[in-house]
Design an enzyme around this catalytic site. Structure first.
Site, PDB file in Angstrom:
ATOM      1  N   SER A  71      -4.330 -46.379   9.184  1.00 43.93           N
ATOM      2  CA  SER A  71      -4.861 -45.948  10.834  1.00 43.93           C
ATOM      3  C   SER A  71      -6.466 -45.805  10.845  1.00 43.93           C
ATOM      4  O   SER A  71      -6.822 -45.637  11.459  1.00 43.93           O
ATOM      5  CB  SER A  71      -4.568 -45.231  11.373  1.00 43.93           C
ATOM      6  OG  SER A  71      -2.880 -45.115  11.813  1.00 43.93           O
ATOM      7  N   LYS A 131      -8.500 -47.279  12.769  1.00 46.77           N
ATOM      8  CA  LYS A 131      -9.347 -47.419  14.031  1.00 46.77           C
ATOM      9  C   LYS A 131     -10.543 -46.766  14.080  1.00 46.77           C
ATOM     10  O   LYS A 131     -11.107 -47.396  15.587  1.00 46.77           O
ATOM     11  CB  LYS A 131      -7.981 -46.438  14.769  1.00 46.77           C
ATOM     12  CG  LYS A 131      -6.856 -46.397  14.880  1.00 46.77           C
ATOM     13  CD  LYS A 131      -5.920 -45.231  15.525  1.00 46.77           C
ATOM     14  CE  LYS A 131      -3.939 -45.957  15.788  1.00 46.77           C
ATOM     15  NZ  LYS A 131      -3.716 -45.496  14.572  1.00 46.77           N
ATOM     16  N   SER A 141      -3.876 -40.565  16.839  1.00 48.86           N
ATOM     17  CA  SER A 141      -3.405 -41.813  16.082  1.00 48.86           C
ATOM     18  C   SER A 141      -2.669 -42.705  16.971  1.00 48.86           C
ATOM     19  O   SER A 141      -1.894 -43.585  16.021  1.00 48.86           O
ATOM     20  CB  SER A 141      -3.258 -41.507  14.518  1.00 48.86           C
ATOM     21  OG  SER A 141      -3.544 -42.618  13.610  1.00 48.86           O
TER      22      SER A 141
END
Length: 415
Positions: free
Chosen positions: A52, A55, A116
């Site tokens: 993640s 992101k 997240s």
């Protein structure tokens, strides 16, 4: 939420667990957020899964789209049935979405950053990509290429294709197990771009929890206030956690040291918070800041002079001992031709240290707008001028020929 619990459970200390080393990570990187000076690195240029942390690129491009008025913070975001279904999956969720248009760009931005949320990140990317997920992935890769960083993206969330294909979000022409492959240095540089584009993001990323609608977003960054690994002296105010089985535990943090914002990334560590705490302490202990003045500079763009001013007139370079002295500032031009608009970065000021490879770079910003000079074209000849010129050239040729004949005849008679 299940992902957050898994992250916390793996990272949290256990009384029965085998004691882990103080610093343990396969890849690590520490840099000054503004100058890019590298303070520490370990296998930092190796591309590998980062979960993640991906992101951060999605968040950067979303904020860029807001700043260029392509989307707005308060506009409702369309979310398709597949992403709604993903948001309800306990292994991929973290933020439930019941219907399309339920949340704004700001809501989903916070959900992607703090909780997240994979579905929130994908929905934002799709919006920025004009409703096309594949187009947004292309934008991510194009941006990485433009910055010259080591990164290959197939996902806006950090999920790999083994998960994405279940929800029909696998990018065409990618393999069934493809995943984002990004280096520690690259994602740290993306984090620096996020801070530059959106400096106040840390007001959100520093929060342990935050409420959006009726849901509480829980931040899995355990270095923050009210968390297990919080140390006030670390001055951590963000930024992003990540975890998948392939990537391991990953963490990019922003923290303050001696008045400067630093960025640190650790990838694939079984003791990610302990290791990050140790890394920050070592940086605080070993590095001292030296202030350096950077002045305006006159560059030559094409054949025109252009004044550029430094992004920060007082910058800093980090040194490990007093014998390392700042060297004279060098100015490097990166845009050597073409039009320059006021406010464009056209080069950088480079500050180095003696007996060190550490370099700090300060962008130099154009103070005015200049356009490339147009070279004057030769005047077109009129038909009359062309005719006279042709006649003149013909007569010169005739007289030259006669002269050569006379010279040759005189030589013949002189024999």
């Amino acid at each position: 939420m299940a992902v957050i619990i898994a992250f916390s459970a793996i990272a949290a200390p256990s009384a029965h667990a085998k004691k882990l080393p103080a610093f343990q990570a396969k890849e690590a990187y520490v840099m000054d957020a503004k100058t890019g000076q590298v303070l520490y690195q370990k296998n930092a240029d190796a591309k590998r899964p980062i979960a993640s942390l991906s992101k951060l690129m999605t968040l950067y491009l979303t904020k860029k789209a807001i700043d260029t008025h392509k989307i707005k913070w308060d506009q409702k975001v369309p979310v398709d049935e597949e992403l709604i279904k993903m948001s309800k999956d306990p292994t991929l969720g973290g933020f439930r979405i019941k219907r399309s248009g339920e949340f704004t760009v700001k809501d989903l931005y916070k959900a992607a950053l703090i909780a997240s949320s994979n579905s929130a990140a994908i929905a934002l990317g799709k919006l920025v990509g004009g409703g096309n997920n594949t187009q947004f992935i292309y934008m991510m890769n194009q941006q990485a290429q433009k910055w010259g960083i080591e990164a290959t993206f197939v996902s806006s969330s950090g999920l790999d294709n083994t998960d994405l294909k279940k929800y029909h979000y696998q990018v065409p022409h990618t393999t069934s197990k493809a995943q984002n492959m990004v280096s520690a240095s690259a994602i740290s540089q993306v984090a620096a771009k996020v801070l530059a584009e959106f400096p106040t993001i840390t007001k959100w990323s520093s929060q342990s929890t935050m409420k959006v609608g009726k849901q509480w977003l829980v931040n899995s960054n355990s270095l923050l206030k009210n968390k297990v690994y919080y140390r006030k002296a670390n001055h951590v105010d963000g930024l992003k956690t990540g975890y998948t089985i392939n990537a391991g535990l990953c963490l990019t943090v922003t923290f303050w040291h001696n008045g400067r914002h630093l960025i640190a990334t650790i990838i694939d560590s079984n003791s990610v918070f302990t290791s990050m705490d140790r890394l920050i302490q070592q940086i605080d202990k070993k590095y001292q800041k030296v202030n350096v003045t950077v002045k305006a500079h006159q560059f030559k763009v094409g054949n025109q002079s252009l004044t550029a001013t430094p992004q920060e007139s007082q910058t800093a370079i980090w040194r490990q001992n007093a014998n390392q002295k700042p060297q004279s500032v060098k100015y490097r031009l990166t845009q050597k031709t073409g039009q320059v608009t006021k406010g464009d970065p056209i080069g950088y000021a480079e500050v180095g240290l003696s007996n060190s490879r550490g370099v700090a770079k300060v962008p130099m910003i154009a103070a005015t707008t200049i356009k490339p000079n147009r070279q004057s074209k030769p005047a077109k000849k009129t038909h009359h001028q062309s005719l006279l010129s042709s006649i003149g050239n013909m007569l010169i040729g005739i007289f030259t020929g006669i002269y050569k004949l006379m010279v040759n005849f005189a030589k013949f008679m002189a024999r």
